[in-house]
Design a protein around this motif. Structure first.
Motif, PDB file in Angstrom:
ATOM      1  N   UNK A 129       0.839  -1.179   0.000  1.00  0.00           N
ATOM      2  CA  UNK A 129       0.000   0.000   0.000  1.00  0.00           C
ATOM      3  C   UNK A 129       0.885   1.243   0.000  1.00  0.00           C
ATOM      4  N   UNK A 130       0.380   2.276  -0.652  1.00  0.00           N
ATOM      5  CA  UNK A 130       1.086   3.543  -0.600  1.00  0.00           C
ATOM      6  C   UNK A 130       1.496   4.068  -1.949  1.00  0.00           C
ATOM      7  N   UNK A 131       2.668   4.684  -1.943  1.00  0.00           N
ATOM      8  CA  UNK A 131       3.179   5.333  -3.145  1.00  0.00           C
ATOM      9  C   UNK A 131       4.633   4.938  -3.353  1.00  0.00           C
ATOM     10  N   UNK A 132       4.954   4.631  -4.595  1.00  0.00           N
ATOM     11  CA  UNK A 132       6.337   4.328  -4.966  1.00  0.00           C
ATOM     12  C   UNK A 132       6.794   5.408  -5.935  1.00  0.00           C
ATOM     13  N   UNK A 133       7.952   5.984  -5.681  1.00  0.00           N
ATOM     14  CA  UNK A 133       8.471   7.050  -6.537  1.00  0.00           C
ATOM     15  C   UNK A 133       9.684   6.548  -7.313  1.00  0.00           C
ATOM     16  N   UNK A 134       9.646   6.754  -8.629  1.00  0.00           N
ATOM     17  CA  UNK A 134      10.781   6.470  -9.490  1.00  0.00           C
ATOM     18  C   UNK A 134      11.198   7.779 -10.131  1.00  0.00           C
ATOM     19  N   UNK A 135      12.416   8.221  -9.863  1.00  0.00           N
ATOM     20  CA  UNK A 135      12.905   9.491 -10.388  1.00  0.00           C
ATOM     21  C   UNK A 135      13.232   9.322 -11.868  1.00  0.00           C
ATOM     22  N   UNK A 136      12.646  10.190 -12.685  1.00  0.00           N
ATOM     23  CA  UNK A 136      12.911  10.193 -14.123  1.00  0.00           C
ATOM     24  C   UNK A 136      13.984  11.207 -14.475  1.00  0.00           C
ATOM     25  N   UNK A 137      13.998  12.326 -13.733  1.00  0.00           N
ATOM     26  CA  UNK A 137      14.997  13.383 -13.921  1.00  0.00           C
ATOM     27  C   UNK A 137      15.217  14.049 -12.576  1.00  0.00           C
ATOM     28  N   UNK A 138      16.447  14.071 -12.130  1.00  0.00           N
ATOM     29  CA  UNK A 138      16.742  14.693 -10.834  1.00  0.00           C
ATOM     30  C   UNK A 138      16.486  16.192 -10.881  1.00  0.00           C
ATOM     31  N   UNK A 139      16.052  16.715  -9.751  1.00  0.00           N
ATOM     32  CA  UNK A 139      15.877  18.152  -9.610  1.00  0.00           C
ATOM     33  C   UNK A 139      17.135  18.766  -9.034  1.00  0.00           C
ATOM     34  N   UNK A 140      17.150  20.084  -8.961  1.00  0.00           N
ATOM     35  CA  UNK A 140      18.328  20.761  -8.418  1.00  0.00           C
ATOM     36  C   UNK A 140      17.962  21.765  -7.335  1.00  0.00           C
ATOM     37  N   UNK A 141      16.704  21.847  -7.037  1.00  0.00           N
ATOM     38  CA  UNK A 141      16.266  22.826  -6.056  1.00  0.00           C
ATOM     39  C   UNK A 141      15.838  22.184  -4.759  1.00  0.00           C
ATOM     40  N   UNK A 142      15.202  22.988  -3.904  1.00  0.00           N
ATOM     41  CA  UNK A 142      14.752  22.482  -2.596  1.00  0.00           C
ATOM     42  C   UNK A 142      13.531  21.576  -2.739  1.00  0.00           C
ATOM     43  N   UNK A 143      13.245  20.857  -1.653  1.00  0.00           N
ATOM     44  CA  UNK A 143      12.013  20.076  -1.552  1.00  0.00           C
ATOM     45  C   UNK A 143      10.977  20.939  -0.846  1.00  0.00           C
ATOM     46  N   UNK A 144       9.702  20.804  -1.203  1.00  0.00           N
ATOM     47  CA  UNK A 144       8.681  21.610  -0.526  1.00  0.00           C
ATOM     48  C   UNK A 144       8.467  21.144   0.911  1.00  0.00           C
ATOM     49  N   UNK A 145       8.041  22.069   1.723  1.00  0.00           N
ATOM     50  CA  UNK A 145       7.665  21.751   3.100  1.00  0.00           C
ATOM     51  C   UNK A 145       6.147  21.716   3.174  1.00  0.00           C
ATOM     52  N   UNK A 146       5.637  20.968   4.130  1.00  0.00           N
ATOM     53  CA  UNK A 146       4.194  20.844   4.318  1.00  0.00           C
ATOM     54  C   UNK A 146       3.553  22.229   4.369  1.00  0.00           C
ATOM     55  N   UNK A 147       2.491  22.400   3.567  1.00  0.00           N
ATOM     56  CA  UNK A 147       1.754  23.663   3.536  1.00  0.00           C
ATOM     57  C   UNK A 147       2.188  24.608   2.436  1.00  0.00           C
ATOM     58  N   UNK A 148       3.354  24.362   1.833  1.00  0.00           N
ATOM     59  CA  UNK A 148       3.789  25.230   0.749  1.00  0.00           C
ATOM     60  C   UNK A 148       2.968  24.955  -0.507  1.00  0.00           C
ATOM     61  N   UNK A 149       2.781  25.998  -1.306  1.00  0.00           N
ATOM     62  CA  UNK A 149       2.072  25.853  -2.568  1.00  0.00           C
ATOM     63  C   UNK A 149       3.080  25.397  -3.623  1.00  0.00           C
ATOM     64  N   UNK A 150       2.741  24.292  -4.313  1.00  0.00           N
ATOM     65  CA  UNK A 150       3.597  23.839  -5.405  1.00  0.00           C
ATOM     66  C   UNK A 150       2.778  23.811  -6.694  1.00  0.00           C
ATOM     67  N   UNK A 151       3.476  24.003  -7.786  1.00  0.00           N
ATOM     68  CA  UNK A 151       2.868  23.947  -9.112  1.00  0.00           C
ATOM     69  C   UNK A 151       3.551  22.830  -9.869  1.00  0.00           C
ATOM     70  N   UNK A 152       2.746  21.969 -10.482  1.00  0.00           N
ATOM     71  CA  UNK A 152       3.277  20.784 -11.165  1.00  0.00           C
ATOM     72  C   UNK A 152       2.651  20.611 -12.542  1.00  0.00           C
ATOM     73  N   UNK A 153       3.388  19.954 -13.406  1.00  0.00           N
ATOM     74  CA  UNK A 153       2.809  19.345 -14.600  1.00  0.00           C
ATOM     75  C   UNK A 153       2.553  17.909 -14.217  1.00  0.00           C
ATOM     76  N   UNK A 154       1.461  17.353 -14.682  1.00  0.00           N
ATOM     77  CA  UNK A 154       1.118  15.982 -14.308  1.00  0.00           C
ATOM     78  C   UNK A 154       0.363  15.291 -15.435  1.00  0.00           C
ATOM     79  N   UNK A 155       0.697  14.022 -15.619  1.00  0.00           N
ATOM     80  CA  UNK A 155      -0.077  13.150 -16.501  1.00  0.00           C
ATOM     81  C   UNK A 155      -0.484  11.937 -15.679  1.00  0.00           C
ATOM     82  N   UNK A 156      -1.792  11.646 -15.658  1.00  0.00           N
ATOM     83  CA  UNK A 156      -2.318  10.517 -14.899  1.00  0.00           C
ATOM     84  C   UNK A 156      -2.665   9.365 -15.828  1.00  0.00           C
TER      85      UNK A 156
END
Length: 137
Positions: free
Chosen positions: A29-56
């Motif tokens: 159960x849960x979520x598995x993450x596979x990195x396709x391209x590494x990022x270079x910036x910070x990770x968001x903290x709980x409550x921060x607004x993030x903007x994403x592109x997404x394909x489901x």
């Protein structure tokens, strides 16, 4: 019978029982993450607004939604506050700015027993999301 003969019998029995059993699918159960391209910036903290592109995608590979489709725009939400499915909250909290990842989300971390019929998502469906973090505020 000597000890080595008993040991060989036990090994043969164990090998036979392993081969005679059908493989068992482990239901994690849960979520598995596979990195396709590494990022270079910070990770968001709980409550921060993030903007994403997404394909489901459904497990079959059929797309049910994408922010990259004509007329769609990047999606913004406050991460970690339950504004989106649990799999997104947990998966996106671990992503860096600029990172692209594939999140495989089990039904209990997605739309659960009700599914999301309007998008063709059945009950307890495992979903795949390709997400790119565009902005963190």
């Amino acid at each position: 019978i000597i000890f080595s003969d008993i040991f060989q019998l036990i090994c043969c029995y164990c090998a036979f029982t392993r081969l005679s059993r059908s493989p068992t699918k482990i239901n994690q159960m849960g979520v598995q993450k596979d990195v396709l391209q590494k990022g270079s910036g910070p990770k968001p903290m709980k409550g921060q607004k993030i903007t994403v592109h997404c394909t489901g995608l459904l497990e079959s590979g059929k797309k049910f939604w994408s922010t990259k489709d004509p007329g769609q725009e990047p999606f913004s939400f406050q991460v970690g506050l339950g504004q989106v499915i649990r799999g997104w909250d947990e998966g996106c909290l671990g992503m860096q700015l600029g990172e692209k990842a594939r999140l495989t989300v089990t039904g209990d971390y997605a739309y659960g027993a009700k599914g999301f019929p309007a998008w063709g998502i059945g009950p307890n469906a495992t979903l795949i999301f390709e997400i790119e973090v565009l902005q963190i505020q």
